[in-house]
Write an enzyme that holds these catalytic residues in place. Sequence first.
Site, mmCIF file in Angstrom:
data_model
loop_
_atom_site.group_PDB
_atom_site.id
_atom_site.type_symbol
_atom_site.label_atom_id
_atom_site.label_comp_id
_atom_site.label_asym_id
_atom_site.label_seq_id
_atom_site.Cartn_x
_atom_site.Cartn_y
_atom_site.Cartn_z
ATOM 1 N N SER A 13 47.513 -38.580 -56.200
ATOM 2 C CA SER A 13 47.131 -37.361 -55.488
ATOM 3 C C SER A 13 48.351 -36.972 -54.668
ATOM 4 O O SER A 13 49.455 -37.418 -54.937
ATOM 5 C CB SER A 13 45.918 -37.634 -54.591
ATOM 6 O OG SER A 13 46.259 -38.570 -53.583
ATOM 7 N N GLY A 14 48.158 -36.174 -53.666
ATOM 8 C CA GLY A 14 49.286 -35.838 -52.803
ATOM 9 C C GLY A 14 49.331 -36.666 -51.545
ATOM 10 O O GLY A 14 50.107 -36.381 -50.638
ATOM 11 N N SER A 18 48.503 -43.123 -52.608
ATOM 12 C CA SER A 18 48.934 -43.157 -54.003
ATOM 13 C C SER A 18 50.456 -43.106 -54.111
ATOM 14 O O SER A 18 51.049 -43.668 -55.034
ATOM 15 C CB SER A 18 48.297 -42.008 -54.801
ATOM 16 O OG SER A 18 48.759 -40.754 -54.374
ATOM 17 N N PHE A 37 44.154 -35.938 -61.948
ATOM 18 C CA PHE A 37 43.054 -35.315 -62.681
ATOM 19 C C PHE A 37 42.409 -34.191 -61.883
ATOM 20 O O PHE A 37 42.311 -34.245 -60.651
ATOM 21 C CB PHE A 37 42.012 -36.350 -63.131
ATOM 22 C CG PHE A 37 41.219 -37.019 -62.041
ATOM 23 C CD1 PHE A 37 39.980 -36.512 -61.651
ATOM 24 C CD2 PHE A 37 41.686 -38.171 -61.425
ATOM 25 C CE1 PHE A 37 39.234 -37.134 -60.671
ATOM 26 C CE2 PHE A 37 40.944 -38.805 -60.441
ATOM 27 C CZ PHE A 37 39.706 -38.277 -60.060
ATOM 28 N N CYS A 96 31.730 -42.359 -59.137
ATOM 29 C CA CYS A 96 33.014 -41.852 -59.638
ATOM 30 C C CYS A 96 33.949 -42.967 -60.094
ATOM 31 O O CYS A 96 34.603 -42.848 -61.136
ATOM 32 C CB CYS A 96 33.689 -41.014 -58.552
ATOM 33 S SG CYS A 96 35.280 -40.305 -59.053
ATOM 34 N N GLY A 120 45.127 -46.259 -55.257
ATOM 35 C CA GLY A 120 45.475 -46.571 -53.870
ATOM 36 C C GLY A 120 44.341 -47.185 -53.074
ATOM 37 O O GLY A 120 44.354 -47.128 -51.848
ATOM 38 N N CYS A 193 34.779 -35.701 -52.089
ATOM 39 C CA CYS A 193 36.012 -34.929 -52.275
ATOM 40 C C CYS A 193 35.755 -33.531 -52.807
ATOM 41 O O CYS A 193 36.604 -32.650 -52.665
ATOM 42 C CB CYS A 193 36.951 -35.685 -53.220
ATOM 43 S SG CYS A 193 36.285 -35.887 -54.901
#
Length: 348
Positions: A13-14, A18, A37, A96, A120, A193
């Site tokens: 992700s940003g 991660s 994704f 998830c 992460g 999320c």
Amino acid sequence: MTDPIDPIAIAVSGGVDSLVCAYLIKRQGIDAVGIHFLTGFENPAEPGPQDIQALFRPLDIPVVVIDLKTPFKASVVDYFSAAYQNGKTPNPCLVCNPAIKFGVLLDEARRLGASRLATGHYARVQAGRDGRYRLRKGVDEKKDQSYFLSRLTQDQLACAVFPLGTWTKDNVRALAAENGLKPVNRKESQDVCFIKDSNYKDFLIQADGIRPQAGDIVDTSGNRLGSHAGLHRYTVGQRRGINCPASQPYYVVRIDARRNRLVVGAKDELYSSRCRVTDVNWIAGAPEGPIRADTRIRYRHRAVAATVSPDGDDGAVVRFDEPQAAVTPGQGAVFYRGDEVLGGGWIV
């Protein structure tokens, strides 16, 4: 000559977690590919795929963008909505992780030539002498995310890599600062999320089509106290928003979806000495009889001593040493022995 290590795919992700996860893998000289994704619920105001691809370019990690809108909606969002419609309080991360991240995303990683998937998460996986994999808590007690991974199967744990399991969040941030790793998304990830601003009530109505129905608010003896505007607004243990004046505050004790009734009571009526759990995933193997285990009944709950007795093919009955408040249908009950996750299932 040592055998080459298979490439590892990294769910990216940003965020800083991660990013540091990827840095630690590259530092070991392992080839890696990032996978970002799409869920279909991205916030346009936040960094997009191109920003994330640029973020990992200095680490020489290509980032592939995968469209998982359809399976994410079917497996996670539809489950979330259905749980509320059935009077339960869902936990989408518990769904998830096995269905999306270590389900369809792991399949995509294999298509890219990777044999394992790193995330992460603050948790650890260890191979046991008996050939079974064990899931353990992350060393950072405040950030430990083993609860959310308790439904991973043996095959999924065999492919899981959690580089941050032995790190604290403070050390992760320090490592990022020391090495010039600057995340493009500085916000901590949310438990839900796909809901902007954590307003799940509006989301259920506007995005997922729930049509609220007014109904009665009753006490535990069945006496009518008032009316509610939709059961999706409530969860067990909730105090605010009941709007029934009394000498002592009312709490949500039970959600009766069949009769569309909100059952409320005094604080001491919230406590339960036992609960039943279904669809238990026994990570280390199902016990043959009752076991002692520390049990968490939601993520922010401190694990408490209990006796867990297998019940049927995949169920269990949990008897707490001391009654627990707000044991909530739809949440996950996760069983621990020390830092090891024994398994977990759904509270009914």
